[in-house]
Design a protein around this motif. Structure first.
Motif, PDB file in Angstrom:
ATOM      1  N   ASP A   1       0.828  -1.209   0.000  1.00  8.93           N
ATOM      2  CA  ASP A   1       0.000   0.000   0.000  1.00  8.93           C
ATOM      3  C   ASP A   1       0.863   1.260   0.000  1.00  8.93           C
ATOM      4  OD1 ASP A   1      -2.228  -1.616  -0.019  1.00  8.93           O
ATOM      5  OD2 ASP A   1      -2.634  -1.389   2.141  1.00  8.93           O
ATOM      6  N   GLU A   2       1.958   1.235   0.768  1.00  4.99           N
ATOM      7  CA  GLU A   2       2.870   2.383   0.775  1.00  4.99           C
ATOM      8  C   GLU A   2       3.491   2.584  -0.612  1.00  4.99           C
ATOM      9  OE1 GLU A   2       5.660   1.513   3.886  1.00  4.99           O
ATOM     10  OE2 GLU A   2       4.221   1.984   5.483  1.00  4.99           O
ATOM     11  N   ILE A   3       3.872   1.491  -1.247  1.00  5.17           N
ATOM     12  CA  ILE A   3       4.438   1.579  -2.600  1.00  5.17           C
ATOM     13  C   ILE A   3       3.385   2.117  -3.565  1.00  5.17           C
ATOM     14  CG2 ILE A   3       5.281   0.199  -4.537  1.00  5.17           C
ATOM     15  CD1 ILE A   3       6.695  -1.591  -2.445  1.00  5.17           C
ATOM     16  N   SER A   4       2.153   1.685  -3.410  1.00 10.06           N
ATOM     17  CA  SER A   4       1.062   2.151  -4.270  1.00 10.06           C
ATOM     18  C   SER A   4       0.865   3.657  -4.113  1.00 10.06           C
ATOM     19  CB  SER A   4      -0.226   1.403  -3.923  1.00 10.06           C
ATOM     20  OG  SER A   4      -1.270   1.808  -4.767  1.00 10.06           O
ATOM     21  N   ASP A   5       0.942   4.147  -2.875  1.00 10.65           N
ATOM     22  CA  ASP A   5       0.818   5.594  -2.642  1.00 10.65           C
ATOM     23  C   ASP A   5       1.965   6.351  -3.312  1.00 10.65           C
ATOM     24  OD1 ASP A   5      -1.447   5.092  -1.150  1.00 10.65           O
ATOM     25  OD2 ASP A   5      -0.424   5.289   0.802  1.00 10.65           O
ATOM     26  N   ARG A   6       3.168   5.829  -3.211  1.00  8.95           N
ATOM     27  CA  ARG A   6       4.321   6.466  -3.868  1.00  8.95           C
ATOM     28  C   ARG A   6       4.165   6.443  -5.381  1.00  8.95           C
ATOM     29  NH1 ARG A   6       9.425   3.692  -1.328  1.00  8.95           N
ATOM     30  NH2 ARG A   6      10.470   4.879  -2.947  1.00  8.95           N
ATOM     31  N   MET A   7       3.598   5.351  -5.908  1.00 12.78           N
ATOM     32  CA  MET A   7       3.383   5.260  -7.360  1.00 12.78           C
ATOM     33  C   MET A   7       2.364   6.307  -7.811  1.00 12.78           C
ATOM     34  SD  MET A   7       3.374   1.134  -7.988  1.00 12.78           S
ATOM     35  CE  MET A   7       2.783   1.273  -9.663  1.00 12.78           C
TER      36      MET A   7
ATOM     37  N   VAL B   1      13.524  10.405 -15.031  1.00 13.70           N
ATOM     38  CA  VAL B   1      13.775   9.928 -13.661  1.00 13.70           C
ATOM     39  C   VAL B   1      12.474   9.433 -13.039  1.00 13.70           C
ATOM     40  CG1 VAL B   1      14.397  10.657 -11.317  1.00 13.70           C
ATOM     41  CG2 VAL B   1      15.838  11.316 -13.247  1.00 13.70           C
ATOM     42  N   VAL B   2      11.392  10.165 -13.235  1.00 11.36           N
ATOM     43  CA  VAL B   2      10.100   9.767 -12.682  1.00 11.36           C
ATOM     44  C   VAL B   2       9.658   8.429 -13.277  1.00 11.36           C
ATOM     45  CG1 VAL B   2       7.639  10.352 -12.624  1.00 11.36           C
ATOM     46  CG2 VAL B   2       9.336  12.082 -12.027  1.00 11.36           C
ATOM     47  N   VAL B   3       9.839   8.247 -14.585  1.00 11.80           N
ATOM     48  CA  VAL B   3       9.441   6.998 -15.237  1.00 11.80           C
ATOM     49  C   VAL B   3      10.270   5.837 -14.710  1.00 11.80           C
ATOM     50  CG1 VAL B   3       9.463   5.771 -17.459  1.00 11.80           C
ATOM     51  CG2 VAL B   3       8.471   8.035 -17.293  1.00 11.80           C
ATOM     52  N   ARG B   4      11.565   6.054 -14.527  1.00 12.33           N
ATOM     53  CA  ARG B   4      12.418   4.984 -13.981  1.00 12.33           C
ATOM     54  C   ARG B   4      11.987   4.591 -12.571  1.00 12.33           C
ATOM     55  NH1 ARG B   4      18.157   3.872 -15.631  1.00 12.33           N
ATOM     56  NH2 ARG B   4      18.010   3.065 -13.539  1.00 12.33           N
ATOM     57  N   GLN B   5      11.721   5.579 -11.719  1.00 19.43           N
ATOM     58  CA  GLN B   5      11.271   5.289 -10.361  1.00 19.43           C
ATOM     59  C   GLN B   5       9.908   4.583 -10.378  1.00 19.43           C
ATOM     60  OE1 GLN B   5      11.327   9.045  -8.298  1.00 19.43           O
ATOM     61  NE2 GLN B   5      13.476   8.830  -7.718  1.00 19.43           N
ATOM     62  N   TYR B   6       9.026   5.037 -11.260  1.00 18.81           N
ATOM     63  CA  TYR B   6       7.699   4.421 -11.355  1.00 18.81           C
ATOM     64  C   TYR B   6       7.827   2.966 -11.786  1.00 18.81           C
ATOM     65  CZ  TYR B   6       2.769   3.818 -12.386  1.00 18.81           C
ATOM     66  OH  TYR B   6       1.472   3.372 -12.389  1.00 18.81           O
ATOM     67  N   THR B   7       8.723   2.692 -12.739  1.00 20.72           N
ATOM     68  CA  THR B   7       8.933   1.315 -13.203  1.00 20.72           C
ATOM     69  C   THR B   7       9.482   0.443 -12.075  1.00 20.72           C
ATOM     70  OG1 THR B   7       9.388   2.133 -15.425  1.00 20.72           O
ATOM     71  CG2 THR B   7      10.113  -0.096 -14.935  1.00 20.72           C
ATOM     72  N   TYR B   8      10.438   0.958 -11.341  1.00 23.33           N
ATOM     73  CA  TYR B   8      11.011   0.215 -10.210  1.00 23.33           C
ATOM     74  C   TYR B   8       9.939  -0.073  -9.156  1.00 23.33           C
ATOM     75  CZ  TYR B   8      13.709  -0.737  -6.006  1.00 23.33           C
ATOM     76  OH  TYR B   8      14.193  -1.300  -4.859  1.00 23.33           O
ATOM     77  N   LEU B   9       9.156   0.937  -8.799  1.00 22.58           N
ATOM     78  CA  LEU B   9       8.112   0.754  -7.802  1.00 22.58           C
ATOM     79  C   LEU B   9       7.019  -0.184  -8.303  1.00 22.58           C
ATOM     80  CD1 LEU B   9       7.722   4.304  -6.227  1.00 22.58           C
ATOM     81  CD2 LEU B   9       8.794   2.281  -5.243  1.00 22.58           C
ATOM     82  N   SER B  10       6.782  -0.172  -9.603  1.00 24.90           N
ATOM     83  CA  SER B  10       5.782  -1.085 -10.171  1.00 24.90           C
ATOM     84  C   SER B  10       6.230  -2.538  -9.974  1.00 24.90           C
ATOM     85  CB  SER B  10       5.573  -0.781 -11.648  1.00 24.90           C
ATOM     86  OG  SER B  10       4.682  -1.691 -12.215  1.00 24.90           O
ATOM     87  N   ARG B  11       7.500  -2.789 -10.186  1.00 22.68           N
ATOM     88  CA  ARG B  11       8.023  -4.143  -9.956  1.00 22.68           C
ATOM     89  C   ARG B  11       7.926  -4.526  -8.472  1.00 22.68           C
ATOM     90  NH1 ARG B  11      13.243  -2.948 -13.101  1.00 22.68           N
ATOM     91  NH2 ARG B  11      12.454  -2.878 -15.218  1.00 22.68           N
ATOM     92  N   LEU B  12       8.308  -3.589  -7.602  1.00 28.00           N
ATOM     93  CA  LEU B  12       8.204  -3.847  -6.165  1.00 28.00           C
ATOM     94  C   LEU B  12       6.749  -4.108  -5.755  1.00 28.00           C
ATOM     95  CD1 LEU B  12      10.559  -1.351  -4.292  1.00 28.00           C
ATOM     96  CD2 LEU B  12      10.681  -3.827  -4.337  1.00 28.00           C
TER      97      LEU B  12
ATOM     98  N   ASP C   1       5.874  -7.542  -6.741  1.00 25.57           N
ATOM     99  CA  ASP C   1       6.569  -8.496  -5.870  1.00 25.57           C
ATOM    100  C   ASP C   1       5.895  -8.597  -4.500  1.00 25.57           C
ATOM    101  OD1 ASP C   1       8.666 -10.302  -5.200  1.00 25.57           O
ATOM    102  OD2 ASP C   1       9.690  -8.673  -4.129  1.00 25.57           O
ATOM    103  N   TYR C   2       5.596  -7.461  -3.899  1.00 27.96           N
ATOM    104  CA  TYR C   2       4.958  -7.486  -2.585  1.00 27.96           C
ATOM    105  C   TYR C   2       3.522  -7.994  -2.667  1.00 27.96           C
ATOM    106  CZ  TYR C   2       8.756  -5.617   0.130  1.00 27.96           C
ATOM    107  OH  TYR C   2       9.947  -5.478   0.781  1.00 27.96           O
ATOM    108  N   GLY C   3       2.851  -7.756  -3.758  1.00 27.55           N
ATOM    109  CA  GLY C   3       1.520  -8.337  -3.947  1.00 27.55           C
ATOM    110  C   GLY C   3       1.593  -9.851  -3.973  1.00 27.55           C
ATOM    111  N   PHE C   4       2.610 -10.396  -4.672  1.00 30.99           N
ATOM    112  CA  PHE C   4       2.801 -11.853  -4.711  1.00 30.99           C
ATOM    113  C   PHE C   4       3.132 -12.390  -3.320  1.00 30.99           C
ATOM    114  CE2 PHE C   4       5.742 -15.467  -5.114  1.00 30.99           C
ATOM    115  CZ  PHE C   4       4.888 -16.366  -5.715  1.00 30.99           C
ATOM    116  N   LYS C   5       4.040 -11.702  -2.615  1.00 31.52           N
ATOM    117  CA  LYS C   5       4.402 -12.138  -1.265  1.00 31.52           C
ATOM    118  C   LYS C   5       3.193 -12.118  -0.346  1.00 31.52           C
ATOM    119  CE  LYS C   5       9.237 -10.714  -1.426  1.00 31.52           C
ATOM    120  NZ  LYS C   5      10.245  -9.793  -0.898  1.00 31.52           N
ATOM    121  N   GLU C   6       2.370 -11.089  -0.461  1.00 33.36           N
ATOM    122  CA  GLU C   6       1.165 -10.995   0.372  1.00 33.36           C
ATOM    123  C   GLU C   6       0.231 -12.163   0.069  1.00 33.36           C
ATOM    124  OE1 GLU C   6      -2.739  -8.149   1.055  1.00 33.36           O
ATOM    125  OE2 GLU C   6      -1.295  -7.659  -0.516  1.00 33.36           O
ATOM    126  N   ALA C   7       0.059 -12.469  -1.221  1.00 31.76           N
ATOM    127  CA  ALA C   7      -0.831 -13.561  -1.619  1.00 31.76           C
ATOM    128  C   ALA C   7      -0.327 -14.898  -1.071  1.00 31.76           C
ATOM    129  CB  ALA C   7      -0.959 -13.617  -3.129  1.00 31.76           C
TER     130      ALA C   7
END
Length: 181
Positions: free
Chosen positions: A95-101, A156-167, A170-176
């Motif tokens: 959820d924190e990553i989603s807010d940052r995205m 820079v924003v697109v790169r950060q967004y792409t990185y956070l999208s992967r995270l 990943d965290y969605g899979f871990k949560e599941a």
């Protein structure tokens, strides 16, 4: 008769000794009876304590069995609690990553707006593009320099967004996975 008197005195002394001995025997008999009564009481007390000890030991064994069952139950619940805790932590992080995205997505649109704004501003402020190669290159370079901060910011924003999208994935899979266990 002197002998008879001596014998009589001797018999009298023997009789007195016998009376004293009988009295002492009676006293000893009373003492022995008291000691036997006390021994009987002590034996009854010891028997009662042994019985209480055996009952306490049985209770201890029963409580030990109950404690072992409770421990097994707790140990069986521990992995579930751990998985639930991990799932909650993964969800919070996701959820924190989603807010940052969301914030980065807004910044991306601001960067695109700034890029379009600099291109329009460059078109208005700078003279039209010449047809000759030297001045054309100079104009393209000056317009690129004017747009470069917006391009860099958006990149820079697109790169950060792409990185956070992967995270986020990943965290969605871990949560599941944690939730499923």
């Amino acid at each position: 008769s002197e002998q008879a008197d001596e014998k009589l005195e001797e018999i009298e002394r023997s009789r007195e000794q016998t009376i004293v001995s009988a009295s002492e025997a009676k006293t000893r008999e009373d003492e022995i009876t008291e000691l036997a009564d006390e021994a009987g009481k002590l034996r009854a007390d010891i028997d009662a304590r042994i019985q209480a000890s055996q009952e306490a030991q049985q209770q201890l064994q029963a409580l030990t069995g109950q404690a072992a069952e409770i421990r097994k139950e707790l140990e069986s619940l521990l992995p579930g609690a751990t998985a639930a805790g991990l799932a909650a932590a993964y969800k919070k992080t996701k959820d924190e990553i989603s807010d940052r995205m969301d914030t980065l997505f807004t910044k991306f649109w601001l960067g695109l707006g700034a890029l379009i704004g600099t291109l329009v501003l460059g078109h208005v402020l700078l003279p039209p593009l010449p047809t000759e190669l030297g001045p054309l290159m100079l104009q393209v370079l000056s317009r690129a320099m004017l747009a470069s901060p917006a391009v860099w910011f958006t990149w820079v924003v697109v790169r950060q967004y792409t990185y956070l999208s992967r995270l986020h994935t990943d965290y969605g899979f871990k949560e599941a996975v944690a939730t499923s266990f």
